[in-house]
Design an enzyme around this catalytic site. Structure first.
Site, short mmCIF file in Angstrom:
data_model
loop_
_atom_site.label_atom_id
_atom_site.label_comp_id
_atom_site.label_asym_id
_atom_site.label_seq_id
_atom_site.Cartn_x
_atom_site.Cartn_y
_atom_site.Cartn_z
N ASP A 273 1.08 -1.15 -0.32
CA ASP A 273 0.12 0.06 0.06
C ASP A 273 1.15 1.53 -0.20
OD1 ASP A 273 1.12 -0.63 2.54
OD2 ASP A 273 -0.42 0.01 3.94
N HIS B 72 10.05 -0.03 9.03
CA HIS B 72 8.47 -1.46 9.62
C HIS B 72 8.55 -2.48 7.75
CE1 HIS B 72 6.80 0.45 12.46
NE2 HIS B 72 6.16 1.81 12.06
C1 BDR Z 1 2.57 -0.90 8.83
O1 BDR Z 1 1.44 0.25 8.78
C2 BDR Z 1 1.57 1.30 7.49
O2 BDR Z 1 1.08 2.51 7.61
C3 BDR Z 1 3.03 0.72 7.09
O3 BDR Z 1 3.12 1.17 5.10
C4 BDR Z 1 3.11 -0.28 7.77
O4 BDR Z 1 3.49 -1.51 6.63
C5 BDR Z 1 2.85 -0.12 10.14
O5 BDR Z 1 2.74 -0.47 11.26
CA CA Z 2 2.62 -0.30 4.32
#
Ligand code: BDR
Ligand code: CA
Length: 318
Positions: free
Chosen positions: A15, A246
């Site tokens: 995403d 992340h």
């Molecule tokens: C996840 O949430 C999204 O905002 C980031 O892209 C990542 O995949 C982190 O908690």
């Molecule tokens: Ca993500």
């Protein structure tokens, strides 16, 4: 890893998203993996934006031939109430305007694309999921045989022994579609969860980002353009000077699993509680009532990971 295993053929469900973009560029700069396609899902922004951003990323990477398929617009059963736009900007790219991509999405929806790619390449494809798990859950529901035909599933999501980021207890990707996560965690395939337990252990500081920027290639230029909004969010929300890494952590696991320590345990996704939905509840015992279903990343060699990321991105050709 044996040479014969290289490169791993990966499909990235994503995403994008600032940190998704950083992860996708990391993948394109790493010879250990070959990106076979991107599938876009709602999450950090709507699926129209995330699909457009995925197309931009394959073009930036110099791989416009890599297919991009648009996926789910919303969670399986719930109204979407995520706040990714606050973290990633309304366009998913930190409110920075980029030209429209030249390419068009694949005519198939993401779930069909995932099914077709895995079934055409039995045992070959690693599915890397960086967003809410809606597309992946739809794919395995559409064609359950993908569970036996995929090599493995590696996902960024969950918090085994860590506080949440989308609620007190839940991580955003799981919280944004807990029913989909439940399907994915319980399908008969190998799942590795790269969650907040490890992703919060790796921080890119402003100094690190400045070092990346000095490379001045098209990848690092893009990253340093989209990061200020994202880093501003972290600063305001938690006082953190820098960013947690992340989505690139999931890619790092695929590129070099020796960077991580994992435990095979039983994970249940909470879907009933109106407050705690999206919690990934871990039973650390290995017992008959709690059959292991997930490899949970519990530790990371963050120095080695940060060095690898920097090396890959700064040595990318301009
Ligand atoms: C996840 O949430 C999204 O905002 C980031 O892209 C990542 O995949 C982190 O908690
Ligand atoms: Ca993500």
């Amino acid at each position: 890893m044996k040479n014969s295993d290289l490169p791993k053929r990966i499909l990235i469900d994503t995403d994008p998203g600032v940190d998704d973009s950083m992860a996708i560029l990391f993948a394109f700069c790493s010879p250990e993996v070959k990106v076979e396609g991107l599938t876009a899902v709602f999450g950090n922004s709507g699926s129209e934006n995330t699909t457009r951003n995925a197309l931009r990323l394959v073009e930036l990477a110099g791989h416009p031939e890599v297919p991009v398929a648009r996926g789910a617009e919303a969670p399986l059963l719930r109204e979407f109430k995520g706040f990714g736009w606050r973290v990633h900007g309304h366009n998913g790219l930190g409110e920075v305007d980029f030209p429209l991509p030249k390419g068009q999405p694949d005519p198939r929806r993401a779930a069909q694309f995932i099914v077709d790619t895995i079934m055409a390449n039995p045992g070959e494809i690693t599915l890397v999921a960086l967003g809410p798990l809606t597309n992946v859950a739809l794919a395995v529901s559409l064609e359950p045989k993908i569970a036996k035909n995929v090599k493995e599933v590696v996902l960024m999501g969950g918090a085994a022994n860590a506080m949440g980021n989308a609620s007190g207890v839940a991580e955003a990707n799981i919280r944004n579609d807990p029913e989909a996560a439940k399907i994915v965690f319980n399908a008969p395939w190998q799942v590795t969860m790269v969650g907040l337990d490890v992703t919060r252990k790796t921080v890119m500081t402003p100094a690190y980002v400045a070092e990346l920027g000095k490379a001045g290639n098209r990848f690092t230029d893009f990253i340093t353009k989209i990061l200020p909004h994202y880093m501003g969010f972290y600063k305001e929300a938690s006082g953190l000077d820098g960013l947690y890494v992340h989505d690139s952590s999931a890619l790092a696991y695929v590129i070099d699993p020796t960077l991580f320590k994992t435990k095979l345990v039983h994970v249940e996704v909470e879907t009933v509680s109106p407050v705690n939905f999206g919690l990934t509840a871990v039973d650390w015992r290995l017992s008959a009532e709690a059959e292991p279903n997930v490899h949970v990343c519990v530790d990371v060699d963050n120095d080695r990971f940060l060095a690898l990321y920097k090396q890959r991105l700064t040595e990318a050709v301009s």
